[in-house]
Design an enzyme around this catalytic site. Sequence first.
Site, PDB file in Angstrom:
ATOM      1  CB  SER A  10       5.088  -1.753   8.675  1.00 15.45           C
ATOM      2  OG  SER A  10       5.771  -2.933   8.302  1.00 15.45           O
ATOM      3  CG  MET A 169      -2.863  -6.338   0.990  1.00 15.62           C
ATOM      4  SD  MET A 169      -1.761  -5.790   2.320  1.00 15.62           S
ATOM      5  CE  MET A 169      -0.247  -5.430   1.396  1.00 15.62           C
ATOM      6  N   GLY A 174       4.402  -8.379  -0.083  1.00 16.13           N
ATOM      7  CA  GLY A 174       5.673  -9.079  -0.202  1.00 16.13           C
ATOM      8  C   GLY A 174       6.898  -8.205  -0.065  1.00 16.13           C
ATOM      9  CG  PHE A 175       9.274  -7.210  -2.162  1.00 15.68           C
ATOM     10  CD1 PHE A 175      10.557  -7.541  -1.744  1.00 15.68           C
ATOM     11  CD2 PHE A 175       8.587  -8.090  -2.971  1.00 15.68           C
ATOM     12  CE1 PHE A 175      11.148  -8.727  -2.154  1.00 15.68           C
ATOM     13  CE2 PHE A 175       9.174  -9.279  -3.392  1.00 15.68           C
ATOM     14  CZ  PHE A 175      10.451  -9.604  -2.976  1.00 15.68           C
ATOM     15  N   GLY A 176       8.353  -3.989   0.876  1.00 17.82           N
ATOM     16  CA  GLY A 176       8.102  -2.614   1.277  1.00 17.82           C
ATOM     17  C   GLY A 176       8.543  -1.647   0.200  1.00 17.82           C
ATOM     18  N   GLY A 177       8.173  -0.372   0.389  1.00 15.66           N
ATOM     19  CA  GLY A 177       8.663   0.671  -0.496  1.00 15.66           C
ATOM     20  C   GLY A 177       7.920   0.828  -1.810  1.00 15.66           C
ATOM     21  N   GLY A 204       0.359  -0.131   2.603  1.00 17.45           N
ATOM     22  CA  GLY A 204       1.183  -0.034   1.418  1.00 17.45           C
ATOM     23  C   GLY A 204       1.246   1.365   0.847  1.00 17.45           C
ATOM     24  N   GLY A 205       2.408   1.998   0.956  1.00 16.82           N
ATOM     25  CA  GLY A 205       2.606   3.310   0.349  1.00 16.82           C
ATOM     26  C   GLY A 205       1.940   4.452   1.082  1.00 16.82           C
ATOM     27  N   GLY A 225       5.242   2.323   7.080  1.00 11.81           N
ATOM     28  CA  GLY A 225       6.552   1.790   7.437  1.00 11.81           C
ATOM     29  C   GLY A 225       7.632   2.835   7.398  1.00 11.81           C
TER      30      GLY A 225
END
Length: 253
Positions: A10, A169, A174-177, A204-205, A225
């Site tokens: 990402s 998902m 909406g947000f990384g990390g 995600g994650g 990411g």
Amino acid sequence: MSPPAIIAPSILSADFAALGAACSDTIEQGATWLHIDIMDGHFVPNMTFGAPVVTKIRPHVQRPASPRGKGTFDCHMMIAEPKKWVKDFQKAGCDLYCFHYEAAITSTAAENPADQTEARTSPKEMIRYVHEHDMLAGIAIKPETSVNVLWDILSNPKKEEVPDMVLVMTVHPGFGGQKFMASEMPKVKALRQQYPELYIEVDGGLSEGTIDQAADAGANVIVAGSAVFGAKDPAGVIKLLQDSVEKRREPSL
């Protein structure tokens, strides 16, 4: 065989001051696709970038020689009106336009950003429309959305209305990390059992510590990411993620 392992870093975690170079470097380090997160501040509370940025980074990465090939721009459209932006992203160089199921059932059929209409779109109409614009179509579901909403879409006899990929998902978009949500793995397992050849993406994650759970469930497209862009050895991380998926591929019956 089940679909090949695809690692799609990402670029939301890349260096925005040198984004073109970061994209080309990541492909050279072994990534297959680039995952491009588009957020509008409406469907999700965060904002990222739009088609002009995709246009600028496209020359830095060679277009795929075949569908789903190396260099695919996988645009994850976390936007409230996904149909409005299909044309712009096709022109910008998007190869796979992945919209959210939740947006498709609540948005309009307007085909341009400035258009207004009371007509509604639908997931099947969205898939067909994306295909008509010479892109692959993906459909994404949030953690709170049941996988059951996808069965009617995936079993559609009209092939032009069947998605090329499903994105499950593993965080709230909406947000990384955020931390990986293992609670979403039953969705992946159900999809893989029902559709052995389906491209199933998780986002995600994902990292060295969570990849095995996703691979065991049957995911073959892995979005990572910070695990890639924040690594001292990005190529090593990409290979580790890819190897985890590849060794779990099931042969076709």
